[in-house]
Design a protein around this motif. Structure first.
Motif, mmCIF file in Angstrom:
data_model
loop_
_atom_site.group_PDB
_atom_site.id
_atom_site.type_symbol
_atom_site.label_atom_id
_atom_site.label_comp_id
_atom_site.label_asym_id
_atom_site.label_seq_id
_atom_site.Cartn_x
_atom_site.Cartn_y
_atom_site.Cartn_z
ATOM 1 N N GLU A 270 -2.080 -4.942 9.896
ATOM 2 C CA GLU A 270 -0.974 -5.060 9.663
ATOM 3 C C GLU A 270 -0.716 -5.533 8.177
ATOM 4 N N ILE A 271 0.296 -4.658 7.351
ATOM 5 C CA ILE A 271 1.241 -5.075 6.018
ATOM 6 C C ILE A 271 2.061 -4.507 6.019
ATOM 7 N N GLU A 272 3.043 -5.501 5.056
ATOM 8 C CA GLU A 272 4.753 -4.647 5.728
ATOM 9 C C GLU A 272 5.189 -3.927 3.448
ATOM 10 N N LEU A 273 5.757 -2.616 4.068
ATOM 11 C CA LEU A 273 5.845 -1.808 2.412
ATOM 12 C C LEU A 273 7.461 -2.452 2.240
ATOM 13 N N GLY A 274 7.398 -3.294 0.897
ATOM 14 C CA GLY A 274 8.237 -3.568 0.473
ATOM 15 C C GLY A 274 9.298 -4.796 0.682
ATOM 16 N N MET A 275 7.750 -5.430 1.216
ATOM 17 C CA MET A 275 8.939 -6.758 2.078
ATOM 18 C C MET A 275 8.699 -7.895 0.853
ATOM 19 N N GLY A 276 9.730 -8.842 0.648
ATOM 20 C CA GLY A 276 9.790 -9.942 -0.363
ATOM 21 C C GLY A 276 9.097 -11.206 -0.717
ATOM 22 N N ILE A 277 9.128 -11.283 -2.179
ATOM 23 C CA ILE A 277 8.513 -12.490 -2.088
ATOM 24 C C ILE A 277 8.689 -13.516 -1.155
ATOM 25 N N HIS A 278 9.947 -14.005 0.410
ATOM 26 C CA HIS A 278 9.594 -15.058 0.574
ATOM 27 C C HIS A 278 10.101 -14.185 1.936
ATOM 28 N N GLY A 279 9.268 -13.297 2.103
ATOM 29 C CA GLY A 279 8.866 -12.885 3.779
ATOM 30 C C GLY A 279 10.424 -12.301 3.464
ATOM 31 N N GLU A 280 11.411 -11.496 3.176
ATOM 32 C CA GLU A 280 12.209 -11.062 3.325
ATOM 33 C C GLU A 280 11.645 -10.034 3.844
ATOM 34 N N PRO A 281 12.464 -9.080 4.862
ATOM 35 C CA PRO A 281 12.582 -7.835 5.510
ATOM 36 C C PRO A 281 12.376 -6.223 4.291
ATOM 37 N N GLY A 282 11.120 -5.681 4.658
ATOM 38 C CA GLY A 282 11.257 -4.909 3.461
ATOM 39 C C GLY A 282 11.482 -3.329 4.589
ATOM 40 N N MET A 283 10.752 -2.231 3.885
ATOM 41 C CA MET A 283 11.376 -0.555 4.864
ATOM 42 C C MET A 283 9.959 -0.572 6.098
ATOM 43 N N GLU A 284 8.802 -0.982 5.629
ATOM 44 C CA GLU A 284 8.261 -0.348 7.109
ATOM 45 C C GLU A 284 6.780 -1.578 7.379
ATOM 46 N N ARG A 285 6.540 -1.741 8.699
ATOM 47 C CA ARG A 285 5.282 -2.984 8.872
ATOM 48 C C ARG A 285 4.671 -1.784 9.455
ATOM 49 N N THR A 286 3.553 -1.847 8.629
ATOM 50 C CA THR A 286 2.316 -1.274 9.696
ATOM 51 C C THR A 286 1.066 -0.706 9.111
ATOM 52 N N LYS A 287 -0.040 0.068 9.682
ATOM 53 C CA LYS A 287 -1.104 -0.773 9.386
ATOM 54 C C LYS A 287 -2.268 -0.747 7.873
ATOM 55 N N LEU A 288 -3.249 -1.419 7.872
ATOM 56 C CA LEU A 288 -3.795 -1.361 6.161
ATOM 57 C C LEU A 288 -4.257 -0.094 6.606
ATOM 58 N N MET A 289 -4.228 0.426 5.057
ATOM 59 C CA MET A 289 -4.261 1.535 4.271
ATOM 60 C C MET A 289 -5.486 1.891 3.349
ATOM 61 N N PRO A 290 -6.135 2.896 3.229
ATOM 62 C CA PRO A 290 -6.938 2.718 1.948
ATOM 63 C C PRO A 290 -5.181 2.566 0.356
ATOM 64 N N ALA A 291 -6.217 2.415 -0.796
ATOM 65 C CA ALA A 291 -5.889 1.921 -1.910
ATOM 66 C C ALA A 291 -5.171 3.208 -2.103
ATOM 67 N N ASP A 292 -5.204 3.722 -2.221
ATOM 68 C CA ASP A 292 -5.178 5.547 -3.186
ATOM 69 C C ASP A 292 -3.557 5.708 -1.940
ATOM 70 N N GLU A 293 -3.913 5.369 -0.758
ATOM 71 C CA GLU A 293 -2.635 6.151 0.445
ATOM 72 C C GLU A 293 -1.093 4.984 -0.047
ATOM 73 N N LEU A 294 -1.678 3.613 -0.158
ATOM 74 C CA LEU A 294 -0.608 2.940 0.238
ATOM 75 C C LEU A 294 0.068 2.399 -1.709
ATOM 76 N N THR A 295 -0.723 3.123 -3.180
ATOM 77 C CA THR A 295 -0.289 3.256 -3.900
ATOM 78 C C THR A 295 1.074 4.360 -4.064
ATOM 79 N N ASN A 296 0.653 5.094 -3.500
ATOM 80 C CA ASN A 296 1.124 6.775 -3.414
ATOM 81 C C ASN A 296 2.255 6.737 -2.154
ATOM 82 N N GLN A 297 2.514 5.683 -1.469
ATOM 83 C CA GLN A 297 4.112 4.930 -0.674
ATOM 84 C C GLN A 297 4.779 4.646 -1.802
ATOM 85 N N LEU A 298 3.847 3.765 -2.276
ATOM 86 C CA LEU A 298 5.242 3.150 -2.834
ATOM 87 C C LEU A 298 5.648 3.825 -4.534
ATOM 88 N N MET A 299 4.785 4.071 -4.674
ATOM 89 C CA MET A 299 5.466 5.239 -6.245
ATOM 90 C C MET A 299 6.285 6.410 -6.010
#
Length: 329
Positions: free
Chosen positions: A209-238
């Motif tokens: 698992e990974i969490e998109l948007g999680m804060g640096i102290h573990g504050e909740p992000g926008m989505e908890r999802t499965k690990l994905m390839p780097a390009d797909e992950l970067t696309n979602q963040l960008m």
């Protein structure tokens, strides 16, 4: 998690001793508190930053020429005390005022504000810029409630350059606030950091698992999802950053790819490759790219992407010379 420490209660004090031995030519310790300031202070507006320990090299690593003049250091993941902030500010003040820059967290806001009130009684003028670059942490209509993450670096860089130029406290504050308003960041967590005192993780994630948007102290992000390839992950963040910033082909940015502690430079450069491709495809100009570990959380796995939308004024301050132990321009 194994850590190379002695008594967990002594980690901050012993870290500071080590910092001072390594950088005694550049730093001086503020007597009686966990504060560090530049050894050679100038007759100008002073910039003071600070926050909890555990995020090294923030915040001490950006104390230097063209950056911050002093830092107030708290315990691990805890705000510096009002007295620490007060004593650091008094040490660096030349009579032209002190600008506080720190991430927008409740404890930091409370303690820096208390220090500002105390300093008022001592005729030290202060202003504040709270860094609010984390686009996931609150909606746009509550932008002032957002957290500060690696965007601290951009704001401190601009503030330090403006102060070096000799601007007034009001002018330095205004351009620093402008830098904050032009900074957009988003992070992703892969694994937690651990607290030295307890050895407990700051959050938990399954191995896949990974969490998109999680804060640096573990504050909740926008989505908890499965690990994905780097390009797909970067696309979602960008996608989230570009939607938030509304950047167009008329715009130019500086980019910061910030590691959160244990993510390797190899991985960060793979992410950077995709970020640059996306910006190129959108026709957004890239003025500068910085790939490094500035704002960490112990051995936390993950990274953040920060974009500073530039105009001529911000570009000039961003490009100005700077020299600190962990940041040079």
């Amino acid at each position: 998690m194994k850590k190379v420490i002695n008594n967990p209660g002594d980690v901050v004090e012993e870290m500071l001793e080590g910092i001072m031995r390594a950088h005694h030519g550049s730093f001086q310790k503020v007597e009686g508190v966990n504060g560090i300031v530049k050894k050679e202070l100038k007759d100008k507006v002073a910039v003071v930053t600070g926050g909890g320990s555990g995020h090294e090299p923030l915040f001490f690593g950006v104390v230097g020429d063209g950056l911050a003049d002093g830092v107030a250091i708290g315990n691990v993941f805890a705000a510096p005390t009002p007295n620490t902030v007060q004593e650091v500010a008094k040490t660096v003040d030349s009579g032209k005022g002190v600008l506080f820059i720190y991430g927008n967290y409740a404890g930091d806001v409370l303690n820096f504000d208390m220090a500002a009130e105390l300093l008022e009684f001592e005729d030290v003028q202060t202003t504040t810029v709270k860094v609010t670059d984390d686009v996931v942490s609150a909606p746009l209509e509550r932008k002032e409630d957002r957290r500060g993450i690696a965007g601290d670096i951009f704001v401190i860089k601009v503030a330090g350059a403006a102060a070096e130029k000799g601007l007034s406290l009001e002018e330095v504050t205004a351009v620093s606030q402008k830098a904050n308003e032009h900074t957009y960041s988003i992070g992703v967590a892969l694994s937690p950091g651990t607290i030295p005192d307890s050895g407990e993780p700051t959050f938990t994630l399954a191995d896949d698992e990974i969490e998109l948007g999680m804060g640096i102290h573990g504050e909740p992000g926008m989505e908890r999802t499965k690990l994905m390839p780097a390009d797909e992950l970067t696309n979602q963040l960008m996608e989230k950053l570009l939607d938030e910033s509304q950047l167009t082909s008329d715009d130019e940015v500086s980019v910061l790819i910030n590691g959160l502690g244990s993510t390797t430079l190899m991985e960060l450069f793979i992410v950077n490759r995709k970020v640059a491709q996306i910006l190129d495809e959108k026709g957004i100009g890239i003025h500068d790219i910085d790939v490094n570990n500035y704002c960490t959380t112990q051995e936390m796995g993950g990274f953040s992407i920060s974009l500073l939308e530039l105009d001529d004024e911000l570009k000039a301050y961003y490009d100005a010379p700077a020299n600190a132990p962990y940041y040079k321009k």
